[in-house]
Design a protein around this motif. Structure first.
Motif, PDB file in Angstrom:
ATOM      1  N   THR A 292       0.831  -1.205   0.000  1.00  0.00           N
ATOM      2  CA  THR A 292       0.000   0.000   0.000  1.00  0.00           C
ATOM      3  C   THR A 292       0.862   1.251   0.000  1.00  0.00           C
ATOM      4  O   THR A 292       0.562   2.238  -0.688  1.00  0.00           O
ATOM      5  N   TYR A 293       1.948   1.215   0.770  1.00  0.00           N
ATOM      6  CA  TYR A 293       2.843   2.374   0.845  1.00  0.00           C
ATOM      7  C   TYR A 293       3.457   2.671  -0.527  1.00  0.00           C
ATOM      8  O   TYR A 293       3.585   3.838  -0.925  1.00  0.00           O
ATOM      9  N   LEU A 294       3.824   1.627  -1.259  1.00  0.00           N
ATOM     10  CA  LEU A 294       4.376   1.823  -2.601  1.00  0.00           C
ATOM     11  C   LEU A 294       3.338   2.471  -3.514  1.00  0.00           C
ATOM     12  O   LEU A 294       3.669   3.331  -4.339  1.00  0.00           O
ATOM     13  N   LEU A 295       2.077   2.062  -3.367  1.00  0.00           N
ATOM     14  CA  LEU A 295       1.018   2.647  -4.197  1.00  0.00           C
ATOM     15  C   LEU A 295       0.820   4.122  -3.841  1.00  0.00           C
ATOM     16  O   LEU A 295       0.657   4.967  -4.733  1.00  0.00           O
ATOM     17  N   VAL A 296       0.839   4.436  -2.541  1.00  0.00           N
ATOM     18  CA  VAL A 296       0.660   5.827  -2.118  1.00  0.00           C
ATOM     19  C   VAL A 296       1.828   6.692  -2.610  1.00  0.00           C
ATOM     20  O   VAL A 296       1.636   7.827  -3.046  1.00  0.00           O
ATOM     21  N   GLU A 297       3.043   6.142  -2.539  1.00  0.00           N
ATOM     22  CA  GLU A 297       4.203   6.878  -3.060  1.00  0.00           C
ATOM     23  C   GLU A 297       4.072   7.112  -4.563  1.00  0.00           C
ATOM     24  O   GLU A 297       4.459   8.176  -5.071  1.00  0.00           O
ATOM     25  N   GLN A 298       3.548   6.135  -5.283  1.00  0.00           N
ATOM     26  CA  GLN A 298       3.340   6.288  -6.730  1.00  0.00           C
ATOM     27  C   GLN A 298       2.376   7.436  -7.010  1.00  0.00           C
ATOM     28  O   GLN A 298       2.584   8.229  -7.939  1.00  0.00           O
ATOM     29  N   MET A 299       1.341   7.551  -6.197  1.00  0.00           N
ATOM     30  CA  MET A 299       0.399   8.654  -6.368  1.00  0.00           C
ATOM     31  C   MET A 299       1.070   9.989  -6.083  1.00  0.00           C
ATOM     32  O   MET A 299       0.798  10.997  -6.741  1.00  0.00           O
ATOM     33  N   GLY A 300       1.988  10.009  -5.105  1.00  0.00           N
ATOM     34  CA  GLY A 300       2.732  11.232  -4.834  1.00  0.00           C
ATOM     35  C   GLY A 300       3.589  11.644  -6.027  1.00  0.00           C
ATOM     36  O   GLY A 300       3.689  12.835  -6.351  1.00  0.00           O
ATOM     37  N   SER A 301       4.191  10.670  -6.697  1.00  0.00           N
ATOM     38  CA  SER A 301       4.988  10.965  -7.892  1.00  0.00           C
ATOM     39  C   SER A 301       4.103  11.518  -9.010  1.00  0.00           C
ATOM     40  O   SER A 301       4.510  12.428  -9.745  1.00  0.00           O
ATOM     41  N   GLU A 302       2.887  10.976  -9.148  1.00  0.00           N
ATOM     42  CA  GLU A 302       1.964  11.478 -10.168  1.00  0.00           C
ATOM     43  C   GLU A 302       1.558  12.920  -9.874  1.00  0.00           C
ATOM     44  O   GLU A 302       1.423  13.739 -10.795  1.00  0.00           O
ATOM     45  N   ILE A 303       1.378  13.244  -8.600  1.00  0.00           N
ATOM     46  CA  ILE A 303       1.035  14.620  -8.235  1.00  0.00           C
ATOM     47  C   ILE A 303       2.186  15.558  -8.565  1.00  0.00           C
ATOM     48  O   ILE A 303       1.976  16.678  -9.049  1.00  0.00           O
ATOM     49  N   ASP A 304       3.429  15.123  -8.331  1.00  0.00           N
ATOM     50  CA  ASP A 304       4.594  15.936  -8.700  1.00  0.00           C
ATOM     51  C   ASP A 304       4.631  16.172 -10.213  1.00  0.00           C
ATOM     52  O   ASP A 304       4.975  17.269 -10.674  1.00  0.00           O
ATOM     53  N   THR A 305       4.286  15.137 -10.988  1.00  0.00           N
ATOM     54  CA  THR A 305       4.262  15.283 -12.445  1.00  0.00           C
ATOM     55  C   THR A 305       3.205  16.296 -12.873  1.00  0.00           C
ATOM     56  O   THR A 305       3.443  17.131 -13.754  1.00  0.00           O
ATOM     57  N   ILE A 306       2.026  16.220 -12.248  1.00  0.00           N
ATOM     58  CA  ILE A 306       0.974  17.193 -12.556  1.00  0.00           C
ATOM     59  C   ILE A 306       1.432  18.601 -12.222  1.00  0.00           C
ATOM     60  O   ILE A 306       1.184  19.548 -12.980  1.00  0.00           O
ATOM     61  N   SER A 307       2.119  18.753 -11.088  1.00  0.00           N
ATOM     62  CA  SER A 307       2.606  20.072 -10.685  1.00  0.00           C
ATOM     63  C   SER A 307       3.578  20.640 -11.703  1.00  0.00           C
ATOM     64  O   SER A 307       3.553  21.843 -11.998  1.00  0.00           O
ATOM     65  N   ARG A 308       4.433  19.781 -12.276  1.00  0.00           N
ATOM     66  CA  ARG A 308       5.394  20.250 -13.286  1.00  0.00           C
ATOM     67  C   ARG A 308       4.712  20.564 -14.620  1.00  0.00           C
ATOM     68  O   ARG A 308       5.120  21.481 -15.328  1.00  0.00           O
ATOM     69  N   ASP A 309       3.687  19.775 -14.956  1.00  0.00           N
ATOM     70  CA  ASP A 309       3.037  19.939 -16.254  1.00  0.00           C
ATOM     71  C   ASP A 309       1.903  20.955 -16.227  1.00  0.00           C
ATOM     72  O   ASP A 309       1.272  21.197 -17.266  1.00  0.00           O
ATOM     73  N   LEU A 310       1.655  21.535 -15.069  1.00  0.00           N
ATOM     74  CA  LEU A 310       0.490  22.399 -14.919  1.00  0.00           C
ATOM     75  C   LEU A 310       0.509  23.571 -15.897  1.00  0.00           C
ATOM     76  O   LEU A 310      -0.528  23.968 -16.429  1.00  0.00           O
ATOM     77  N   PHE A 311       1.703  24.128 -16.160  1.00  0.00           N
ATOM     78  CA  PHE A 311       1.808  25.306 -17.014  1.00  0.00           C
ATOM     79  C   PHE A 311       2.124  24.957 -18.467  1.00  0.00           C
ATOM     80  O   PHE A 311       2.130  25.843 -19.317  1.00  0.00           O
ATOM     81  N   ASP A 312       2.399  23.670 -18.727  1.00  0.00           N
ATOM     82  CA  ASP A 312       2.832  23.293 -20.069  1.00  0.00           C
ATOM     83  C   ASP A 312       1.843  22.376 -20.786  1.00  0.00           C
ATOM     84  O   ASP A 312       1.645  22.488 -21.994  1.00  0.00           O
ATOM     85  N   ALA A 313       1.268  21.436 -20.033  1.00  0.00           N
ATOM     86  CA  ALA A 313       0.429  20.414 -20.667  1.00  0.00           C
ATOM     87  C   ALA A 313      -0.905  21.001 -21.129  1.00  0.00           C
ATOM     88  O   ALA A 313      -1.321  22.069 -20.690  1.00  0.00           O
ATOM     89  N   LYS A 314      -1.548  20.285 -22.035  1.00  0.00           N
ATOM     90  CA  LYS A 314      -2.859  20.698 -22.511  1.00  0.00           C
ATOM     91  C   LYS A 314      -3.874  20.592 -21.375  1.00  0.00           C
ATOM     92  O   LYS A 314      -3.783  19.729 -20.512  1.00  0.00           O
ATOM     93  N   SER A 315      -4.848  21.480 -21.406  1.00  0.00           N
ATOM     94  CA  SER A 315      -5.814  21.551 -20.312  1.00  0.00           C
ATOM     95  C   SER A 315      -6.603  20.253 -20.158  1.00  0.00           C
ATOM     96  O   SER A 315      -6.879  19.820 -19.038  1.00  0.00           O
ATOM     97  N   ASP A 316      -6.959  19.607 -21.269  1.00  0.00           N
ATOM     98  CA  ASP A 316      -7.726  18.360 -21.189  1.00  0.00           C
ATOM     99  C   ASP A 316      -6.944  17.287 -20.435  1.00  0.00           C
ATOM    100  O   ASP A 316      -7.508  16.548 -19.624  1.00  0.00           O
ATOM    101  N   LYS A 317      -5.651  17.206 -20.703  1.00  0.00           N
ATOM    102  CA  LYS A 317      -4.805  16.215 -20.047  1.00  0.00           C
ATOM    103  C   LYS A 317      -4.696  16.495 -18.551  1.00  0.00           C
ATOM    104  O   LYS A 317      -4.791  15.579 -17.726  1.00  0.00           O
ATOM    105  N   VAL A 318      -4.504  17.761 -18.184  1.00  0.00           N
ATOM    106  CA  VAL A 318      -4.374  18.124 -16.771  1.00  0.00           C
ATOM    107  C   VAL A 318      -5.674  17.860 -16.027  1.00  0.00           C
ATOM    108  O   VAL A 318      -5.674  17.331 -14.911  1.00  0.00           O
TER     109      VAL A 318
END
Length: 303
Positions: free
Chosen positions: A134-160
């Motif tokens: 479970t901890y590995l899964l929660v950490e994976q979600m944390g990594s996805e949130i970091d990716t969203i934070s980086r892509d927030l200003f660059d990625a297409k709005s539909d993807k975000v």
């Protein structure tokens, strides 16, 4: 199918995807409550622990990631916990199944993990393995949130929007799963559930600390996703306002030009109609209006 590992007088039974025959095995060989056996054939909505004179019955929920949809699903495990036995009931893809198979194929694994001594030790190792996955899964979600934070200003709005919505749904699923189970593990740490072996308080406390840590991480991730969502909404609102501002400026400039060209395009007598330089004059007038409006917009910081 009922599979068994023997540790002397201690036995670990594991049932994968229980059938009617498997449930009959539990009825014929153990004095379990009928409702507990019935729970093994259905999906119980909330985690629980039932206490009896000679055994405990646990229903535990742990998350796993559905790779097809990238959404968190619930894995349910039922455990009958007695003094000289542990009976785990789960599906074929559960963490318990993996641990059981590992111990059965390599008995030294049980000795290294010290799970062959008491039923409490086996239960602790099962819970710890579930916590780790479970901890590995929660950490994976944390990594996805970091990716969203980086892509927030660059990625297409539909993807975000899709990523934020999926993460938010997964966090809600984890909250629904963790909240009732946190109270369950408090019963171990507080001594309300004592088990059958001595000196297990530190181990149950370790499970509770592990679970509490993940609960805090999920709570923090929820606040981060809410902040990212608000930031994204603000960016989209600012982008919309910018587009509307540009369109308004264009419309304001075009409006008087449209009026002049429409006026002189009518089939009526107008001033300068017979003047040879009337067309050039109108063009100069339109350009002058554009320049005046642009200067005015610039002075008022609208442009």
């Amino acid at each position: 199918m009922v599979d068994t590992i023997n540790f002397g007088t201690l036995k670990w039974f594991h049932i994968t995807n229980p059938t009617v025959e498997d449930l009959d095995f539990l009825r014929d060989n153990f004095h379990f409550h009928t409702l507990d056996i019935d729970d093994c054939s259905s999906f119980v909505q909330r985690p629980k622990i039932d206490t009896y004179d000679d055994y405990f019955f646990l229903v535990l929920h742990f998350p796993y990631m559905d790779k097809r949809t990238n959404l968190v699903k619930t894995e349910e495990t039922k455990i009958f916990w007695g003094q000289d036995y542990i009976i785990t009931v789960a599906n074929a893809y559960s963490v318990v199944q993996d641990l059981f198979t590992l111990v059965k194929l390599d008995p030294t694994e049980a000795e290294e993990d010290d799970i062959s001594g008491t039923s409490d030790a086996i239960l602790y190792k099962v819970l710890y393995r579930m916590m780790r996955e479970t901890y590995l899964l929660v950490e994976q979600m944390g990594s996805e949130i970091d990716t969203i934070s980086r892509d927030l200003f660059d990625a297409k709005s539909d993807k975000v929007i899709e990523q934020i919505s999926r993460i938010r749904k997964n966090l809600i699923q984890l909250n629904t799963m963790f909240k009732p189970q946190l109270r369950l593990f408090h019963k171990f740490e507080s001594g309300e559930v004592r088990g059958f072996a001595d000196d297990m308080e530190d181990y149950w406390g370790n499970i509770l600390d592990f679970y509490q840590k993940m609960w805090d991480m999920i709570d923090d991730y929820g606040e981060l996703v809410a902040g990212l969502s608000n930031t994204f909404d603000s960016l989209q609102a600012n982008k919309t306002n910018e587009i509307m501002r540009v369109l308004t400026i264009i419309s304001t400039i075009v409006l008087p030009l449209t009026f002049i060209t429409g006026l002189y395009g009518m089939n009526v007598k107008l001033p300068m109609e017979g003047w040879a330089h009337a067309f050039i004059f109108i063009i100069i007038l339109c350009v002058l209006i554009i320049v005046i409006l642009l200067v005015w917009f610039r002075r008022n910081r609208w442009l």
